[in-house]
Design a protein around this motif. Sequence first.
Motif, PDB file in Angstrom:
ATOM      1  N   SER A   8       0.923  -1.252   0.069  1.00  0.00           N
ATOM      2  CA  SER A   8      -0.015  -0.041   0.067  1.00  0.00           C
ATOM      3  C   SER A   8       0.963   1.342  -0.059  1.00  0.00           C
ATOM      4  CB  SER A   8      -0.988   0.063   1.323  1.00  0.00           C
ATOM      5  OG  SER A   8      -1.802  -1.170   1.239  1.00  0.00           O
ATOM      6  N   SER A   9       1.893   1.274   0.635  1.00  0.00           N
ATOM      7  CA  SER A   9       2.615   2.329   0.881  1.00  0.00           C
ATOM      8  C   SER A   9       3.431   2.641  -0.418  1.00  0.00           C
ATOM      9  CB  SER A   9       3.724   2.048   1.851  1.00  0.00           C
ATOM     10  OG  SER A   9       4.741   3.207   1.883  1.00  0.00           O
ATOM     11  N   SER A  10       3.848   1.583  -1.286  1.00  0.00           N
ATOM     12  CA  SER A  10       4.508   1.691  -2.532  1.00  0.00           C
ATOM     13  C   SER A  10       3.330   2.252  -3.452  1.00  0.00           C
ATOM     14  CB  SER A  10       5.145   0.422  -3.021  1.00  0.00           C
ATOM     15  OG  SER A  10       4.196  -0.381  -3.268  1.00  0.00           O
ATOM     16  N   SER A  16       1.254   9.335  -5.975  1.00  0.00           N
ATOM     17  CA  SER A  16       1.484  10.680  -5.613  1.00  0.00           C
ATOM     18  C   SER A  16       2.546  11.085  -6.547  1.00  0.00           C
ATOM     19  CB  SER A  16       2.126  10.600  -4.348  1.00  0.00           C
ATOM     20  OG  SER A  16       3.115  10.051  -4.213  1.00  0.00           O
ATOM     21  N   SER A  17       3.025  10.279  -7.191  1.00  0.00           N
ATOM     22  CA  SER A  17       4.369  10.578  -8.241  1.00  0.00           C
ATOM     23  C   SER A  17       3.596  11.231  -9.621  1.00  0.00           C
ATOM     24  CB  SER A  17       5.257   9.656  -8.532  1.00  0.00           C
ATOM     25  OG  SER A  17       4.720   8.429  -9.001  1.00  0.00           O
ATOM     26  N   PHE A  18       2.457  10.650  -9.817  1.00  0.00           N
ATOM     27  CA  PHE A  18       1.821  10.807 -10.864  1.00  0.00           C
ATOM     28  C   PHE A  18       0.549  12.016 -10.668  1.00  0.00           C
ATOM     29  CE2 PHE A  18       2.669   6.646 -12.249  1.00  0.00           C
ATOM     30  CZ  PHE A  18       2.405   6.730 -13.577  1.00  0.00           C
ATOM     31  N   CYS A  19       0.339  12.315  -9.318  1.00  0.00           N
ATOM     32  CA  CYS A  19      -0.502  13.373  -8.998  1.00  0.00           C
ATOM     33  C   CYS A  19       0.144  14.746  -8.974  1.00  0.00           C
ATOM     34  CB  CYS A  19      -1.233  13.145  -7.708  1.00  0.00           C
ATOM     35  SG  CYS A  19      -2.566  11.815  -7.919  1.00  0.00           S
ATOM     36  N   PHE A  20       1.399  14.748  -8.504  1.00  0.00           N
ATOM     37  CA  PHE A  20       2.163  15.775  -8.210  1.00  0.00           C
ATOM     38  C   PHE A  20       3.406  16.041  -9.070  1.00  0.00           C
ATOM     39  CE2 PHE A  20       0.378  14.454  -4.243  1.00  0.00           C
ATOM     40  CZ  PHE A  20      -0.462  15.492  -3.961  1.00  0.00           C
ATOM     41  N   SER A  21       3.720  15.146  -9.842  1.00  0.00           N
ATOM     42  CA  SER A  21       4.730  15.319 -10.696  1.00  0.00           C
ATOM     43  C   SER A  21       4.377  14.815 -12.333  1.00  0.00           C
ATOM     44  CB  SER A  21       6.068  14.523 -10.327  1.00  0.00           C
ATOM     45  OG  SER A  21       6.513  14.921  -9.138  1.00  0.00           O
ATOM     46  N   GLU A  83       8.925   4.902 -16.859  1.00  0.00           N
ATOM     47  CA  GLU A  83       9.823   5.461 -15.713  1.00  0.00           C
ATOM     48  C   GLU A  83       9.170   6.664 -15.092  1.00  0.00           C
ATOM     49  OE1 GLU A  83      14.177   6.592 -15.351  1.00  0.00           O
ATOM     50  OE2 GLU A  83      14.275   4.418 -14.873  1.00  0.00           O
ATOM     51  N   THR A  84       8.911   6.303 -13.712  1.00  0.00           N
ATOM     52  CA  THR A  84       8.292   7.531 -12.940  1.00  0.00           C
ATOM     53  C   THR A  84       9.290   7.878 -11.721  1.00  0.00           C
ATOM     54  OG1 THR A  84       6.055   8.583 -11.947  1.00  0.00           O
ATOM     55  CG2 THR A  84       6.805   6.241 -11.462  1.00  0.00           C
ATOM     56  N   PHE A  85       8.817   8.969 -11.080  1.00  0.00           N
ATOM     57  CA  PHE A  85      10.073   9.337 -10.154  1.00  0.00           C
ATOM     58  C   PHE A  85       9.048   9.559  -8.800  1.00  0.00           C
ATOM     59  CE2 PHE A  85      11.805  10.671 -14.006  1.00  0.00           C
ATOM     60  CZ  PHE A  85      13.134  10.698 -13.703  1.00  0.00           C
ATOM     61  N   ARG A  86      10.016   8.785  -7.597  1.00  0.00           N
ATOM     62  CA  ARG A  86       9.439   9.040  -6.321  1.00  0.00           C
ATOM     63  C   ARG A  86      10.252   9.644  -5.551  1.00  0.00           C
ATOM     64  NH1 ARG A  86       7.728   3.044  -4.664  1.00  0.00           N
ATOM     65  NH2 ARG A  86       9.975   2.727  -4.952  1.00  0.00           N
ATOM     66  N   LEU A  87      10.017   9.786  -4.202  1.00  0.00           N
ATOM     67  CA  LEU A  87      11.001  10.517  -3.240  1.00  0.00           C
ATOM     68  C   LEU A  87      12.171   9.550  -3.184  1.00  0.00           C
ATOM     69  CD1 LEU A  87       8.347  11.653  -0.610  1.00  0.00           C
ATOM     70  CD2 LEU A  87       9.443  12.989  -2.514  1.00  0.00           C
ATOM     71  N   ASP A  88      12.047   8.242  -3.135  1.00  0.00           N
ATOM     72  CA  ASP A  88      13.357   7.228  -2.818  1.00  0.00           C
ATOM     73  C   ASP A  88      13.826   7.208  -4.388  1.00  0.00           C
ATOM     74  OD1 ASP A  88      11.169   5.884  -3.832  1.00  0.00           O
ATOM     75  OD2 ASP A  88      11.647   4.062  -2.581  1.00  0.00           O
TER      76      ASP A  88
END
Length: 364
Positions: A8-10, A16-21, A83-88
């Motif tokens: 769920s966390s991942s 969120s990466s799609f929503c905010f970036s 490829e998408t981007f996350r905080l990690d």
Amino acid sequence: MATNFRTSSSLLQLRSSFCFSPSLSSSKLRLSKSKRLNFVQHRLVIKNSSGFDEDCSFDGFSVKPNKLFMQEAIGAEYGEGFETFRLDGPLKVDVDFLNDRLQEGFLKRIRYAMKPDEAYGLIFSWDDVVANTGALKLNAWKQLALEEGKEIPPEADAQKLMLYASADHVLHKVRILRWETIESEVDRLKSRLSQIYYDNLSKLRKPMEGLEEWLDAVSTAHIPCAVVSSLDRRNMVDALERIGLKKYFQAIISEEDGMESIAHRFLSAAVKLDRKPSKCVVFEDDPRGITAAHNCTMMAVALIGSHPAYDLGQADLAVGSFNELSVINLRRLFANKGSTFMDRQKQIIEKTPPKRKLTVDTIF
């Protein structure tokens, strides 16, 4: 239980990466909208009557042909994603990953058991499915020809290439337009072509026949919908508002999402709808879009019109208009597929039963 929390966390980070970036892509990072706005505020903007500036920009933003008059790649031929981007750090997203990670949780499974229609996600292509953009594109070419003192060839094959091939290809191939185009003029012609298209788009007032009624029906059934397009988000939202359909779409995939192929747009829509690709239905009018949907393990409903029915034979369902559809059509699409639709499976070969040996007891 710990595994469920990690999953769920991942997923939360992925969404969120799609929503905010939305402007991040694997190939480049684009200027954020706020920076671009600040940049525009410090420029002297001189607009003409159609909203374009003297330097070929629209309301202060640079207008480029981008993918409006380009033939996009189909994508996901081998199930590959983007490829998408996350905080990690970056995260590679492909078809199998999304079908695995977007599995329904316990509560959702109970809900979908009682209301199975809500488990689906509907993805609509903007061009010639939501709106008749083929006519807008052809009119843009005709107006450009008029301004340049040229003529549009009357042959259907040439006009089809003008709609589906890239502007570069059309302008460079003398046999299509029969224009003697100087290389240095190509960029100017492409920019002007985009200007005319956006000007025509601003006059669009109605969707495809029967679409609003169909969207109203699926909205009543609480089935989420997304629309995918190569337009920028602002023009996309404005167009949806003008034709009165924005309220029906829970997700919009636009140029800012940075997707590099048709299939990537569909996968991005599945993420935003929080539905597994194998539970999504794509509404397309183009054989290439149907192939992209199947590459993503999605169902495909073809809208007959810009392409004849015999070109859309690979679709799971083909209709002449949205008036022919009902929610029960969606159930029938998945009736014999279940959650294993298009999963790779080993072929089961039934073994023939061993022959019975004859003995003296058998004969007598």
